[in-house]
Design a protein around this motif. Sequence first.
Motif: not given
Length: 195
Positions: A106-121, A85-87
């Motif tokens: 505050a007004g912004a509708r935002k989706v935050f993508i986290i792909d993925e929460i796994g062993k490497m991360e 893993v290249d931390l």
Amino acid sequence: MFKHVFLTGPPGVGKTTLVQKACEALVSSGAGAEGFYTEEVREGGRRVGFDVVTVAGERGHLSRIRDVTGSSHGRREYTVGQYVVDLPSFENLALPLFRNVGAAGAGARKVFIIDEIGKMELFSQPFVRAVRQTLDSSSCTILGTIPIPKGRPLGLVEEVRSRRDVKVFTVSKENRNDILQDILAELQNCLKHHN
């Protein structure tokens, strides 16, 4: 009421593809999306590692198969199976995304993508802290992926799975073509109620 949506399922079942499709649909419906995906890197038909790719299209190394020389340049090595893993590369790309998402208006509708929460991360402590803060913050809805439980439980993954404000969809070969609408409907609900 759910605030975040996570997908789980066996490796290679299509979680990242679903996240990308959901992200495209959200952006075309006027919602903002930020964050990152993990993509496999292939050379000559075999997988040689994974890259982190931001929604904005920046790309950096997450991991590579250990090269034959095995030189680690004196740094501590973080490995998952045959991958090193290249931390620093991962943190340089992923951590600023977390800082920006909190700073959004505050007004912004935002989706935050986290792909993925796994062993490497999870080797990255600043990443673990940033995920926890973002889960607790009111500034965005997370669309993420977590691995299915196998072997030793991963602390943060189990934490996400058991949160009351997280809706977890299990992706299978049978449902992966039909589940996108459910995921999008759930995300729209999250966005509506948390602005």
